[in-house]
Scaffold this active site. Structure first.
Site, short mmCIF file in Angstrom:
data_model
loop_
_atom_site.label_atom_id
_atom_site.label_comp_id
_atom_site.label_asym_id
_atom_site.label_seq_id
_atom_site.Cartn_x
_atom_site.Cartn_y
_atom_site.Cartn_z
N SER A 4 -9.42 2.95 1.01
CA SER A 4 -10.13 1.68 0.45
C SER A 4 -9.75 1.61 -1.10
O SER A 4 -9.79 2.63 -1.82
CB SER A 4 -11.70 1.63 0.52
OG SER A 4 -12.16 0.30 0.06
N GLY A 5 -9.44 0.66 -1.50
CA GLY A 5 -9.41 0.11 -3.00
C GLY A 5 -8.12 -0.68 -3.10
O GLY A 5 -7.77 -1.13 -4.52
N GLY A 6 -7.72 -1.15 -2.05
CA GLY A 6 -6.35 -2.26 -1.99
C GLY A 6 -5.10 -1.63 -3.13
O GLY A 6 -5.47 -0.54 -3.02
N HIS A 63 -17.69 0.42 6.16
CA HIS A 63 -17.44 0.09 4.47
C HIS A 63 -17.13 -1.39 4.54
O HIS A 63 -17.77 -2.05 3.77
CB HIS A 63 -16.32 1.04 4.01
CG HIS A 63 -15.92 0.51 2.67
ND1 HIS A 63 -14.82 -0.59 2.54
CD2 HIS A 63 -15.98 0.86 1.45
CE1 HIS A 63 -14.49 -0.89 1.53
NE2 HIS A 63 -15.31 0.04 0.64
N ASN A 110 -5.77 0.41 8.58
CA ASN A 110 -7.18 0.30 9.01
C ASN A 110 -7.24 0.41 10.35
O ASN A 110 -7.36 -0.86 11.11
CB ASN A 110 -7.53 -1.28 8.35
CG ASN A 110 -8.42 -1.30 7.10
OD1 ASN A 110 -8.94 -0.17 6.60
ND2 ASN A 110 -8.24 -2.36 6.42
N ARG A 154 -39.17 -11.22 31.35
CA ARG A 154 -38.14 -10.50 32.35
C ARG A 154 -38.76 -10.16 33.65
O ARG A 154 -38.07 -10.48 34.75
CB ARG A 154 -37.37 -9.46 31.51
CG ARG A 154 -36.61 -9.70 30.30
CD ARG A 154 -35.83 -8.78 29.83
NE ARG A 154 -34.75 -7.96 30.58
CZ ARG A 154 -34.75 -6.90 31.10
NH1 ARG A 154 -35.84 -6.01 30.59
NH2 ARG A 154 -33.84 -6.25 31.77
N ALA A 195 -2.17 -1.65 11.39
CA ALA A 195 -2.73 -1.31 12.39
C ALA A 195 -2.30 -1.69 13.74
O ALA A 195 -2.05 -2.84 13.93
CB ALA A 195 -4.47 -1.47 12.27
N MET A 253 0.73 -1.20 -0.02
CA MET A 253 -0.09 -0.09 0.07
C MET A 253 0.75 1.28 0.17
O MET A 253 0.58 2.10 -0.91
CB MET A 253 -1.02 -0.01 1.31
CG MET A 253 -2.04 -0.93 1.24
SD MET A 253 -3.18 -0.88 -0.30
CE MET A 253 -4.32 0.59 0.34
N ARG A 298 -18.22 -16.47 7.43
CA ARG A 298 -16.38 -17.01 7.62
C ARG A 298 -16.14 -17.85 8.64
O ARG A 298 -15.23 -18.80 8.20
CB ARG A 298 -15.59 -15.68 7.47
CG ARG A 298 -16.10 -14.78 6.39
CD ARG A 298 -14.84 -13.76 6.06
NE ARG A 298 -15.32 -12.69 5.14
CZ ARG A 298 -14.42 -11.78 4.67
NH1 ARG A 298 -13.16 -11.89 5.12
NH2 ARG A 298 -14.85 -10.91 3.59
C1 6PG Z 1 -10.31 -2.02 1.19
C2 6PG Z 1 -10.51 -3.37 1.89
C3 6PG Z 1 -9.51 -3.56 2.27
C4 6PG Z 1 -9.29 -5.05 2.71
C5 6PG Z 1 -9.82 -5.58 3.89
C6 6PG Z 1 -10.18 -7.27 3.68
O1 6PG Z 1 -11.27 -1.22 1.62
O2 6PG Z 1 -9.57 -1.68 0.54
O3 6PG Z 1 -11.73 -3.29 2.73
O4 6PG Z 1 -9.49 -2.94 3.89
O5 6PG Z 1 -9.76 -5.85 1.45
O6 6PG Z 1 -8.83 -5.57 4.89
O7 6PG Z 1 -10.26 -7.68 4.84
P1 6PG Z 1 -10.33 -9.11 5.31
O8 6PG Z 1 -8.91 -9.69 5.05
O9 6PG Z 1 -10.74 -9.18 6.49
O10 6PG Z 1 -11.48 -9.71 4.24
#
Ligand code: 6PG
Length: 521
Positions: A160-162, A228, A135, A487, A108, A41, A330
């Site tokens: 966000s967006g990898g 998100h 994160n 209750r 994080a 990143m 999961r």
């Molecule tokens: C984003 C994704 C990113 C990541 C997650 C995956 O917004 O770019 O959300 O933060 O894909 O960390 O999370 P998991 O590994 O818990 O699926």
């Protein structure tokens, strides 16, 4: 989000001012920003900033990570002129314009604090800015802003967006002091994803509306990013369940399901996650010749942000069944040996195949309705948290910056933005006219799919939970009149009467021969 690993970061002790700057090429200006942590990143953010004409200094505690970033930058001739690779934090800090802006792209948790402490030890000033781009848990961000007040200015920007987003345009959720936002705005607008007025994604470096916003005070950006990710979990699980339904009941092959998803992606369900799922399902495994997805073990991992969202929803009394279910799914997927044993004990019900267009359309409708519910849950959770924290969140703007760059980007975020533009304090997304009509048109088919799921024993709990959420939230009188009585019966917890004011509570003497009610004072 992928970051450099924990081991990338170690405490820098010796300061070597003279030899620690490695100038990739001649640099005739000080840097606009420094990036600490040059993993996937951090490196991508660096390249994006360079692409947009900024001067960047980079540092990673791991020399091989530093070298990989240097190599990637050297591959682009124009970039080397504006990049300074530093092997000490002191030189990194000295290379910056003042007030200095240092963005952290590190895992994080504790590492963020460790790196801030190191930066302070190596010369960061009280008016310098540290931007956490990881994160982070939103409550950690609130704590950090306070803890380091007077030593440096901690600001955050959730990304966000990898890797692709960081490199070519991400969705950026910033929070902290508003004047810091003004300082970072030109850079953040430049590296954000851009969209056209219809909400369609534009290519990198195109001009358009940037998917970057100042969310509010410290912690608010991370809260919004956390939600998100909770929605992301739900969205992914719902798509997986649609795949399972088309496979188990529809009797379709992976490639056929991929084609169906690709068609859906041209309509109301258009989204990045559906698009990549269509692509994944049509991919053949080069080794076996089978669909690649069938060669992948059915065990989902997680890094934890979905769990944070689910936990926070439960703790704050915000119903978020589909998000909670997605996290649980999961977990159940990970219990492989238990599932294998139980499957032998409960072989299941023979599925009645239905590959009709009607069934396929019904699954599409169920997915769309369930998706609306997952977003409704996420936006409600943000609203409840905002009220508690006394933040004034702009939900239309949040929906707008999620239209591009981020993982949950989807066409219908344009409609969510419009819903909050119509009514900023919308109590629930389902209350908006557009979404009311959308669900109205599809509700029957959604229910028919839910009935099939139950009758035929397909594991599609998120789809069912979304319908349960919808039914719970649209029920004028629910069953929770019996619950206070229970209750009160076993614990004298009291109840309120519908014919008395909200402030009054009553206890009934349930067990004595002469039963009577008393008002509680
Ligand atoms: C984003 C994704 C990113 C990541 C997650 C995956 O917004 O770019 O959300 O933060 O894909 O960390 O999370 P998991 O590994 O818990 O699926």
């Amino acid at each position: 989000m992928t970051h450099s690993t924990v081991s990338d970061i170690d405490i820098v002790s010796d300061i070597d001012i003279v030899s620690d700057i490695d100038i990739v090429s001649d640099i005739d200006t000080v840097s606009d920003i420094a990036i600490v942590g040059l993993g996937v990143m951090g490196k991508s953010l660096t390249l994006n900033l360079l692409d947009n004409g900024f001067c960047v200094s980079g540092y990673d505690a791991n020399p091989s990570t530093t070298d990989r970033a240097k190599q990637a930058i050297a591959d682009e001739p124009d970039f080397a002129q504006r990049y300074l690779s530093c092997d000490q934090l002191t030189s990194l800090i000295q290379s910056l314009k003042t007030p200095r802006i240092v963005a952290l792209s590190v895992p994080a948790g504790k590492v963020v604090d460790l790196v801030i402490e190191q930066l302070l030890e190596h010369g960061l000033h009280s008016d310098d800015i540290v931007i956490d781009t990881g994160n982070s848990l939103w409550t950690d961000s609130i704590r950090r802003a306070e803890q380091y007040r007077g030593q440096c200015r901690v600001f955050t920007t959730a990304v966000s967006g990898g890797e692709q987003g960081a490199r070519f345009g991400a969705s950026l959720m910033a929070s902290g002091d508003a004047d810091v936002w003004q300082q970072v705005l030109p850079m953040w607008h430049a590296i954000a994803a851009k969209i056209d007025p219809q909400g369609r994604a534009l290519p990198a470096l195109a001009s358009g509306e940037p998917c970057a916003a100042f969310i509010g005070p410290s912690g608010s950006g991370e809260l919004v990013k956390m939600v998100h990710n909770g929605i992301e979990y739900a969205d992914m699980q719902l798509i997986c369940e649609a795949y399972q339904l088309l496979k188990d009941i529809g009797g379709m092959s992976c490639a056929e399901i991929g084609q169906v998803f690709a068609r859906w992606n041209e309509g109301a369900l258009n989204s990045y996650l559906l698009e990549i799922s269509a692509d994944i399902l049509q991919q053949t495994d080069p080794a076996s010749g089978k669909p690649l997805v069938e060669m992948i073990r059915d065990r989902a991992g997680q890094k934890g942000t979905g769990l944070w969202t689910a936990t926070h929803a439960l703790e704050s009394g915000s119903p978020a069944l589909t998000i909670v279910q997605a996290v649980s799914s999961r977990a159940s997927s990970a219990q492989v040996s238990v599932r294998l044993n139980l499957a032998k004990l409960f072989p299941g019900i023979r599925k009645q195949q239905d590959s009709s267009q009607d069934f396929i359309d019904a699954v599409e409708d169920a997915l769309y309705c369930a998706k609306i519910c997952a977003y409704a849950q996420g936006f409600s959770l943000m609203a409840i948290t905002a009220r508690e924290q006394k933040w004034s969140l702009n939900f239309a703007e949040i929906a707008r910056i999620w239209r591009g760059g981020c993982i949950i980007r989807a066409a219908f975020l344009q409609s969510i933005a419009a819903a909050y533009d119509r009514q900023a304090d919308l109590p629930n997304l389902l209350a908006d006219d557009f979404f009311r009509q959308e669900i109205g048109k599809r509700q029957q088919k959604w229910r028919s799919v839910a009935a099939r799921i139950c009758e035929q024993g397909v594991a599609a709990p998120a789809t069912l939970s979304a319908l349960s959420y919808f039914d719970s939230m649209t029920e004028a009188v629910c069953s929770a009149n019996l619950l206070p009585a229970q209750r009160d019966y076993f614990g004298a917890h009291s109840y309120q009467r519908i014919d008395q004011g909200e402030g009054k509570s009553f206890h009934f003497n349930w067990s004595d021969a002469v039963r009577s009610e008393t008002e509680r004072t």
